[in-house]
Enzyme design. Structure first.
Site, short mmCIF file in Angstrom:
data_model
loop_
_atom_site.label_atom_id
_atom_site.label_comp_id
_atom_site.label_asym_id
_atom_site.label_seq_id
_atom_site.Cartn_x
_atom_site.Cartn_y
_atom_site.Cartn_z
N ASN A 106 11.83 13.37 -0.42
CA ASN A 106 11.46 12.32 -1.20
C ASN A 106 11.10 11.21 -0.48
OD1 ASN A 106 11.17 10.77 -3.89
ND2 ASN A 106 12.81 9.58 -2.86
N GLU A 107 10.12 10.57 -0.24
CA GLU A 107 9.72 9.28 0.05
C GLU A 107 10.16 9.03 1.69
OE1 GLU A 107 10.90 6.09 -2.45
OE2 GLU A 107 9.25 6.36 -3.88
N GLU A 141 5.67 9.83 -8.91
CA GLU A 141 6.45 8.67 -9.39
C GLU A 141 5.22 7.64 -9.86
OE1 GLU A 141 9.58 7.27 -7.38
OE2 GLU A 141 10.47 9.22 -6.59
N GLU A 186 16.27 11.35 -12.42
CA GLU A 186 17.06 11.18 -11.33
C GLU A 186 18.40 10.74 -11.74
OE1 GLU A 186 17.30 8.75 -7.21
OE2 GLU A 186 15.67 8.15 -8.52
N ASN A 191 15.48 8.72 -4.82
CA ASN A 191 16.30 8.50 -3.52
C ASN A 191 17.64 9.39 -3.53
OD1 ASN A 191 14.31 6.73 -3.09
ND2 ASN A 191 15.34 5.08 -3.50
N TYR A 210 4.29 1.79 -8.36
CA TYR A 210 4.82 0.80 -9.46
C TYR A 210 4.15 -0.50 -9.22
CZ TYR A 210 8.69 4.45 -9.04
OH TYR A 210 9.43 5.60 -9.31
N GLN A 257 10.97 6.56 -15.11
CA GLN A 257 11.67 7.56 -15.47
C GLN A 257 11.43 7.97 -16.62
OE1 GLN A 257 15.15 8.23 -13.00
NE2 GLN A 257 14.34 7.14 -11.29
#
Length: 521
Positions: free
Chosen positions: A177-178, A297, A32, A77, A249, A358
């Site tokens: 994304n999200e 992710e 990212e 993001n 996460y 990442q």
């Protein structure tokens, strides 16, 4: 940690004979435009190892060693505010933009062309995300045509002028994304997002019906809309997508290391719940289609540290490539990462893509210093070894082991393990989650044809030619030991000299808080 006088605890396991096909895209990564990931991470033109395009050669070497199959780009993001056109064309003409996601300035010196070139150097494939936050279907189609079209159009002429006459040939696309997260630019309700996603998916399929499309699932299992989000979004998109995403996460909270070491249980439940929802929708439609999971992710991320400083930046300061999310990982963190990898393998029948988030500097297995060295964090080792040693077929292992009490999950097994099989042998991956002591593990692998005898590093073989060819252990008496700029080689795997294979039964002793990989062949 000392072993009790009574000796280590014991665990036994047997093979589930039903093989699961492993998709190598499970060993994917994520890049990212965030912090020093792209700039000063993979791209630093003034670095002594930089090539003619400005990419750090030492980082390229480490990414290749890591064994990353597919890399998701450019976010995250970041993608929900990204105009992909800013990153193509002559660099001197590319605009500088404010990135509202991370409160920084984006220079756009690396874009689609440069990143695709870097992927060629590291040997990975591109998984491209489109902006469905502040943009929509039309812009996604423009990017698709620019990237993949072969016929003569305005977009393909522009691509050729920018140095690429041949298509990029991107096969896997993320539809935003999200989009369930309040933090996401353009966040929507499940119904709003589902409508936009299916509209975009149908349009993209008009261009190429063979594309593999990933629709946004929940940003975490603890999201208040989890479950309901998946049901509504898949009700819209079921017929038009192959994948739904999961993001997760984990971190040690409140000093409760034992609870942190149970993190893979949460990942297991997350996968099981999303699969159940997807299959319920298939059943309601009378469809035999199976939606797969892109766990695109996942990692250990000390997100609470970021939350404590998020939003405190001065309003008028928009730095370029600041140090953000540069977590330093410990042995304990690496053991959790190894356990999460085991869990992804155990679900190889439905998890067909995953992205460690990442890769460089930002919650990453690889760290760099501007003008200086690059080094492996502790989390580098379980990923690199699993990617290298995993075979094409996965076999779950039914393990019976001592348990510990988890406030979230009840009784949790101290040992988690999985086996993979390839043309050149069998690999077992195992973890001891216990803080309290070693576990002697005995795994019956005769179902996989692992007859013979041998020991770690010996190369000796039995009648069937099987032996322990490699045995790696990740452990340290200080579970918070880490690799840093000042001591970049403090932690590394060592040989697991307890590994033995006798008559198809593998035995190994796992110290407290450890991860192991044993290769038989």
């Amino acid at each position: 940690m000392t072993t009790p006088a009574t000796g280590p605890a014991t665990a036994t396991g047997a093979v589930d004979p039903a093989p699961l096909a492993l998709d190598r895209r499970v060993f994917g990564g994520f890049v990212e435009h965030l912090g020093r990931h792209v700039y000063d991470g993979i791209h630093e033109p003034g670095h002594p190892s930089a090539d003619e395009e400005g990419f750090r050669g030492d980082v390229i070497d480490l990414v290749r060693e890591l064994g990353v199959s597919t890399i998701r780009y450019p976010g995250g993001n970041f993608v929900s505010g990204y105009r992909w056109e800013d990153g193509v064309g002559p660099r001197e003409e590319r605009p500088r933009r404010l990135d509202l996601a991370w409160h920084v300035t984006e220079t756009n010196q690396v874009g689609l062309h440069e990143f695709a070139s870097w992927l060629d150097k590291v040997g990975s494939e591109l998984m491209l995300a489109v902006n469905l936050g502040t943009r929509g279907t039309a812009e996604a189609l423009d990017l698709l045509e620019y990237a993949n079209a072969e016929v003569d159009t305005a977009w393909t002429r522009a691509r050729a002028r920018n140095g690429r006459s041949e298509p990029f040939g991107v096969r896997m696309w993320c539809l935003g994304n999200e989009m369930d997260g309040w933090w996401q630019l353009g966040a929507r309700s499940a119904d709003q997002y589902g409508a936009l996603a299916v509209q975009t998916a149908r349009a993209m399929r008009r261009f190429d019906p063979t594309l593999e499309l990933v629709v946004c699932g929940s940003s975490g299992r603890t999201m208040p809309t989890f479950g309901a989000w998946e049901r509504v979004v898949l009700a819209h998109t079921f017929d038009e997508v192959e994948f739904i995403s999961c993001h997760a996460y984990y971190e040690e909270r409140g000093g409760d290391a034992q609870e942190f070491l149970a993190s893979a249980v949460d990942m297991h439940l997350f996968i099981e719940e999303v699969v159940r929802i997807a299959d319920d929708i298939a059943a309601e439609r009378g469809s035999d289609k199976r939606i797969m999971i892109s766990f695109d992710e996942w990692n250990v991320w000390y997100q609470s540290r970021w939350n404590a400083v998020e939003g405190t930046q001065p309003r008028d300061e928009w730095p370029v490539a600041p140090r953000l999310l540069e977590d330093v990982y410990t042995v304990q963190d690496a053991v959790v990462v190894g356990d999460l990898l085991i869990t992804l393998l155990q679900h190889a029948d439905r998890v067909k893509s995953a992205s460690l988030a990442q890769l460089v500097n930002v919650i990453a297995p690889i760290m760099t210093e501007p003008g200086g060295p690059a080094w492996r964090q502790t989390t580098f080792f379980p990923f690199a070894l699993t990617s290298r040693l995993a075979g094409d077929r996965v076999h779950r292992l039914d393990v019976s082991a001592p348990t510990f009490a988890s406030s979230r999950f009840g009784e949790v097994s101290t040992v988690n393990a999985v086996a993979t099989v390839g043309d050149d042998g069998v690999t077992v991956f195992a973890v001891n989650r216990s803080l309290d002591g070693a576990v002697e593990v005995e795994l019956d692998l005769r179902e996989l044809g692992a007859a013979g005898a041998g020991s770690a590093g010996s190369g000796s073989t039995g009648a069937a030619g099987w032996a322990v060819r490699e045995a790696h252990l990740l452990h340290d008496d200080d579970r918070y030991a880490a690799n840093t700029l000042g001591d970049p080689e403090r932690v590394a795997p060592c040989e697991l000299d307890s590994a033995r294979l006798v008559d198809g039964v593998l035995t190994l002793t796992l110290p407290a808080v450890s991860w192991a990989a044993v290769r038989l062949g």
